[in-house]
Design a protein around this motif. Structure first.
Motif, PDB file in Angstrom:
ATOM      1  N   ASP A  43      43.940  75.407 -20.444  1.00  0.00           N
ATOM      2  CA  ASP A  43      43.334  76.634 -19.908  1.00  0.00           C
ATOM      3  C   ASP A  43      44.249  77.249 -18.868  1.00  0.00           C
ATOM      4  O   ASP A  43      44.455  78.462 -18.813  1.00  0.00           O
ATOM      5  CB  ASP A  43      42.003  76.319 -19.203  1.00  0.00           C
ATOM      6  N   PHE A  44      44.796  76.389 -18.017  1.00  0.00           N
ATOM      7  CA  PHE A  44      45.549  76.841 -16.858  1.00  0.00           C
ATOM      8  C   PHE A  44      46.935  77.360 -17.254  1.00  0.00           C
ATOM      9  O   PHE A  44      47.395  78.382 -16.754  1.00  0.00           O
ATOM     10  CB  PHE A  44      45.689  75.672 -15.871  1.00  0.00           C
ATOM     11  N   LEU A  45      47.580  76.668 -18.200  1.00  0.00           N
ATOM     12  CA  LEU A  45      48.983  76.986 -18.492  1.00  0.00           C
ATOM     13  C   LEU A  45      49.176  77.861 -19.721  1.00  0.00           C
ATOM     14  O   LEU A  45      50.165  78.573 -19.833  1.00  0.00           O
ATOM     15  CB  LEU A  45      49.784  75.687 -18.669  1.00  0.00           C
ATOM     16  N   THR A  46      48.257  77.811 -20.680  1.00  0.00           N
ATOM     17  CA  THR A  46      48.463  78.605 -21.909  1.00  0.00           C
ATOM     18  C   THR A  46      47.288  79.516 -22.202  1.00  0.00           C
ATOM     19  O   THR A  46      47.197  80.098 -23.278  1.00  0.00           O
ATOM     20  CB  THR A  46      48.691  77.695 -23.130  1.00  0.00           C
ATOM     21  N   SER A  47      46.328  79.647 -21.283  1.00  0.00           N
ATOM     22  CA  SER A  47      45.134  80.462 -21.477  1.00  0.00           C
ATOM     23  C   SER A  47      44.358  80.034 -22.711  1.00  0.00           C
ATOM     24  O   SER A  47      43.594  80.805 -23.267  1.00  0.00           O
ATOM     25  CB  SER A  47      45.496  81.943 -21.608  1.00  0.00           C
ATOM     26  N   ALA A  48      44.580  78.789 -23.176  1.00  0.00           N
ATOM     27  CA  ALA A  48      43.899  78.249 -24.357  1.00  0.00           C
ATOM     28  C   ALA A  48      43.961  79.223 -25.540  1.00  0.00           C
ATOM     29  O   ALA A  48      43.069  79.256 -26.381  1.00  0.00           O
ATOM     30  CB  ALA A  48      42.453  77.879 -24.026  1.00  0.00           C
ATOM     31  N   ARG A  49      45.018  79.984 -25.618  1.00  0.00           N
ATOM     32  CA  ARG A  49      45.261  80.926 -26.724  1.00  0.00           C
ATOM     33  C   ARG A  49      44.019  81.742 -27.076  1.00  0.00           C
ATOM     34  O   ARG A  49      43.493  81.641 -28.182  1.00  0.00           O
ATOM     35  CB  ARG A  49      45.731  80.146 -27.942  1.00  0.00           C
ATOM     36  N   SER A  50      43.550  82.542 -26.144  1.00  0.00           N
ATOM     37  CA  SER A  50      42.254  83.177 -26.374  1.00  0.00           C
ATOM     38  C   SER A  50      42.208  84.652 -25.967  1.00  0.00           C
ATOM     39  O   SER A  50      41.149  85.232 -25.932  1.00  0.00           O
ATOM     40  CB  SER A  50      41.201  82.428 -25.569  1.00  0.00           C
ATOM     41  N   LEU A 100      47.390  81.096 -15.854  1.00  0.00           N
ATOM     42  CA  LEU A 100      48.079  82.110 -16.660  1.00  0.00           C
ATOM     43  C   LEU A 100      47.167  83.303 -16.927  1.00  0.00           C
ATOM     44  O   LEU A 100      47.603  84.451 -16.891  1.00  0.00           O
ATOM     45  CB  LEU A 100      48.554  81.506 -17.986  1.00  0.00           C
ATOM     46  N   THR A 101      45.878  83.049 -17.186  1.00  0.00           N
ATOM     47  CA  THR A 101      44.962  84.158 -17.465  1.00  0.00           C
ATOM     48  C   THR A 101      44.914  85.113 -16.277  1.00  0.00           C
ATOM     49  O   THR A 101      44.942  86.329 -16.446  1.00  0.00           O
ATOM     50  CB  THR A 101      43.551  83.618 -17.739  1.00  0.00           C
ATOM     51  N   SER A 102      44.860  84.543 -15.098  1.00  0.00           N
ATOM     52  CA  SER A 102      44.843  85.346 -13.892  1.00  0.00           C
ATOM     53  C   SER A 102      46.108  86.200 -13.808  1.00  0.00           C
ATOM     54  O   SER A 102      46.048  87.399 -13.511  1.00  0.00           O
ATOM     55  CB  SER A 102      44.765  84.404 -12.701  1.00  0.00           C
ATOM     56  N   ALA A 103      47.259  85.586 -14.086  1.00  0.00           N
ATOM     57  CA  ALA A 103      48.518  86.336 -14.036  1.00  0.00           C
ATOM     58  C   ALA A 103      48.502  87.436 -15.089  1.00  0.00           C
ATOM     59  O   ALA A 103      48.879  88.579 -14.817  1.00  0.00           O
ATOM     60  CB  ALA A 103      49.696  85.396 -14.260  1.00  0.00           C
ATOM     61  N   ILE A 104      48.044  87.122 -16.306  1.00  0.00           N
ATOM     62  CA  ILE A 104      48.030  88.118 -17.385  1.00  0.00           C
ATOM     63  C   ILE A 104      47.068  89.255 -17.048  1.00  0.00           C
ATOM     64  O   ILE A 104      47.402  90.431 -17.205  1.00  0.00           O
ATOM     65  CB  ILE A 104      47.654  87.452 -18.725  1.00  0.00           C
ATOM     66  N   GLY A 129      41.122  86.321  -9.779  1.00  0.00           N
ATOM     67  CA  GLY A 129      41.440  84.892  -9.711  1.00  0.00           C
ATOM     68  C   GLY A 129      40.185  84.052  -9.523  1.00  0.00           C
ATOM     69  O   GLY A 129      39.971  83.055 -10.205  1.00  0.00           O
ATOM     70  N   TRP A 130      39.328  84.493  -8.606  1.00  0.00           N
ATOM     71  CA  TRP A 130      38.100  83.748  -8.336  1.00  0.00           C
ATOM     72  C   TRP A 130      37.175  83.750  -9.550  1.00  0.00           C
ATOM     73  O   TRP A 130      36.608  82.724  -9.921  1.00  0.00           O
ATOM     74  CB  TRP A 130      37.381  84.349  -7.121  1.00  0.00           C
TER      75      TRP A 130
END
Lengths: 71, 665
Positions: free
Chosen positions: B37-44, B188-192, B25-26
């Motif tokens: 970035d926060f909600l859709t991981s900027a599709r990356s 979302l990236t952190s969760a994924i 997360g950090w």
């Protein structure tokens, strides 16, 4: 994203692998289970498996760029 | 349940995992600059990562605990959740539906519904979905807090003025706090990413438990032989009420008991309910329309990666029954082997109740066993096995037993199984210190990620589909970025409230299935018509969906299950339905859920069809381009080798699925 997830996965499982192998080697008896008449030092055995897995992830990450051939 | 003695090494592994999760997360927090970035991981995100996250997102309490529980209760037929349900649905999502989700540039499933239909459909879907994610998240974190309360030796007691927090409350808040920290930091990236970490943790943490258990029962063949005895007399394992008998293959064969009809298998379902209710309606409804999992694929870096996400996920998913269902079967087999000295744990009973029962065993008259059993059953608050308690009373009458021996006898004689503790009881039985820490961390990981996955889906739907759509349009991205963070905190708090609510019910799996039945079953009809029939109108979809959800509730209100029926044909426990009178009785909750889903789906399908035909179209063919199958040009990536095309890979996976069904026929 700038972080290659294989680094944390590799590091974590290498760490846990080392812990288990160490515990299994030192604590012999209490790391052993009896199933179906045979005894097995599972911490030592499984620690080795985790170590190999962790190392493979770290290797993949350090070679960089290319993704594992899963897709 | 006795606390498990954890050693330093177990705590170290547990803490190392939490440390890594927070660290991820950090590390990701510096990349979080916009709401996208926060909600859709900027599709990356690369495909193998979204693929593993795709299955991990649903690998919470439901899967690990629930599937092992069902494995013990129903045997290998539980694998239908995978081989009939999930896999075909995931292939369908990849081949037919993903092009519309990803291609439409929608940021969420409700947003797709707005593009295809109108605001009303979106509002209905996003509200229902928000409620559902909160419940799923609450159930996961409730399971975790319960687990820790029963497991860890510390009795926590915190007084904050008028507020008194016990162990359960403390663990609930601490674990929720950890999830909040890493989701808030890395979105979302952190969760994924943590879902991928969790995927490996679960596979590598449980594989040795399954291996040791399998070795202990003497291998696959010996296990199935023992289960044949169980199937012929399931009451010996307390799996069914006395007097119910099945054919010998009821636990070890996936299809044959099903083909004989609902009275011949412990699930109490027939072929139609299984294939249509579970396979088609529930599974397609879940895997193809649930934003929680679809969100993982939508975070992929391009269309090919998005379509491959469910396919990459399908391969390990196909093998998951061996990891999550087989432990339940091992437990059922172990229980039928007296020399193994194992039983599926009974529900937790307080020490005071045990003491009262011990006293009653001591003063019982060996000539009056039935009366003594009634008294003991009342002491414990649970049904007891008369034969076993009778032997205990006789043994004590002949030679006075120690209190602990009587307690052990009572524990074995409680004729009720707490199936949700199957997995933990096996971990206790087989794991020495070290491995124990690993397996417990895997459980912890799955519960935390079950919460994180739902909260990240909730905050996206709340921010884009509720807040931006109805409360504050046209604000700056910075504004929505902050709203999404506040929604994350709100989601966690609501989950905690849902956890307290869930702590009042004992079979989490059946409750979740019920919620899915209410919300998801009709939804798939809406998508099916919306994506493949351009004539479907917004009004038709809205009232169809509304009617479908209403139909679920009505169906549940008018039916119940066999063991919930009182002497005057009334429902005893209103949670199991029948609050508007009992008009149909099903052999099990599973059967009730499958039929409920089937009914809701058909109501939604019919209503949407009829109303669409009766109303004017509001969207032209041009507007529906990219949203409806027949109006969207097929995209074939010319650089992609034939064998890598989704349809080809999907067919290969489907063939694998057929083979598995055939092996376990």
């Amino acid at each position: 994203m700038g972080l290659d997830i294989r680094w944390p996965i590799g590091l974590m499982f290498t760490l846990i692998g080392v812990l288990l192998v160490g515990y299994g080697a030192v604590q012999g008896a209490s790391a052993t289970v009896q199933v179906a008449g045979s005894s097995l030092n599972v911490d030592l055995c499984w620690g080795l498996v985790l170590l190999v897995f962790g190392a493979a992830m770290l290797l993949g990450a350090s070679l960089g760029g290319k993704q594992p051939p899963s897709a | 349940m006795q606390p498990i003695a954890l050693h330093l090494i177990d705590y170290t592994i547990l803490i190392a995992y939490v440390g890594f999760v927070l660290g991820i997360g950090w590390a990701l927090s510096r990349y979080m600059k916009s709401s996208s970035d926060f909600l859709t991981s900027a599709r990356s995100i690369p495909t193998w990562v979204t693929g593993l996250a795709f299955i991990s997102a649903n690998l919470g309490a439901l899967e690990l605990v629930g599937m092992a529980a069902s494995g013990a209760k129903y045997g290998i037929a539980t694998a239908h959740f995978y081989w009939v349900g999930a896999i075909p649905a995931m292939i369908f999502l990849a081949v037919f539906m993903m092009p519309f989700y990803y291609g439409s540039k929608a940021r969420s499933v409700p947003e797709y519904l707005k593009m295809r239909f109108d605001e009303r459909v979106r509002a209905l879907n996003s509200l229902a979905f928000a409620v559902m994610t909160i419940f799923a998240s609450g159930i996961s974190i409730n399971a975790l807090a319960k687990l820790l309360t029963n497991l860890l030796p510390w009795q926590l007691n915190l007084s904050l003025g008028f507020l008194h927090l016990g162990s359960y409350d403390c663990y609930l808040w601490i674990c929720s706090g950890v999830v909040l920290l890493y989701v808030l930091k890395g979105g979302l990236t952190s969760a994924i990413y943590t879902e991928v970490l969790q995927f490996f943790m679960i596979v590598l943490g449980f594989a040795p438990v399954v291996y040791l258990g399998m070795k202990d029962v003497g291998g696959w063949h010996a296990m199935n032989q023992t289960l044949q005895g169980v199937a012929m007399n399931p009451s010996s394992d307390y799996l069914q009420a006395p007097g119910i008998h099945y054919s010998p293959d009821a636990w070890s064969s996936a299809w044959r008991p099903l083909l004989q009809g609902s009275a011949h298998n412990p699930m109490g379902v027939d072929l139609f309910a299984m294939v249509f209710g579970l396979g088609f309606v529930l599974s397609f409804g879940y895997w193809c329309t649930n934003f929680l999992v679809v969100q993982r694929a939508m975070a992929a870096k391009n269309m090919t990666a998005a379509r491959n996400t469910p396919l990459v996920a399908a391969l390990p998913k196909m093998l998951f029954p061996f990891l999550v269902i087989v432990p339940g079967m091992i437990a059922a087999a172990l229980m039928a082997m007296p020399e193994k000295n194992y039983r599926i744990p009974p529900p937790i009973v307080s020490a005071a109740r045990y003491d009262a029962a011990v006293a009653d065993v001591r003063k019982a008259d060996p000539a009056q066993i039935p009366d003594a059993c009634k008294a003991i059953s009342a002491d414990l608050g649970l049904n007891v096995d008369q034969a076993r308690i009778g032997l205990l009373i006789q043994a004590n009458a002949q030679a006075r037993l120690a209190d602990d021996d009587i307690r052990k006898g009572l524990y074995d004689g409680i004729a009720v199984n707490d199936y949700d503790s199957v997995i933990l009881s096996l971990v206790r039985k087989y794991c020495p210190p070290g491995l124990l820490g690993l397996a417990l961390t895997a459980l912890l990981a799955s519960f935390m990620s079950g919460m994180a996955g739902n909260v990240t889906a909730f905050n996206t739907v709340f921010t884009y589909d509720l807040y931006q759509a109805y409360m504050a349009k046209n604000k700056s991205d910075h504004h929505y970025f902050w709203v999404s963070k506040i929604a994350t905190v709100g989601g966690i708090l609501l989950s905690i409230a849902a956890a307290y609510f869930a702590s009042m019910f004992y079979n989490a799996m059946d409750i979740i299935q019920l919620v899915f039945g209410f919300v998801n079953a009709p939804l798939f009809a809406t998508f099916l018509l919306g994506m493949f029939w351009r004539r479907t109108t917004g009004t038709g979809a809205f009232y169809g969906l509304f009617g479908g959800i209403g139909a679920s509730a009505l169906f549940h209100a008018m039916t119940t299950v066999r063991d919930n029926l009182g002497p005057n044909h009334e429902a005893l426990n209103k949670m199991k339905g029948g609050y508007l009178g009992v008009h149909a009785v099903f052999p099990s909750e599973m059967a009730q859920n499958f039929w409920l889903a089937t009914f809701a789906f058909l109501v939604c399908l019919t209503l949407t069809l009829v109303i669409s035909l009766a109303t004017e179209r509001t969207k032209s063919d041009e507007e529906l381009k990219g949203l409806v199958y027949s109006l969207t040009p097929r995209e074939v990536d010319p650089n992609q080798p034939v064998w890598q095309r989704p349809a080809v890979m999907g067919l290969a996976l489907l063939a694998g699925c057929v083979i598995l069904n055939w092996i376990f026929w």
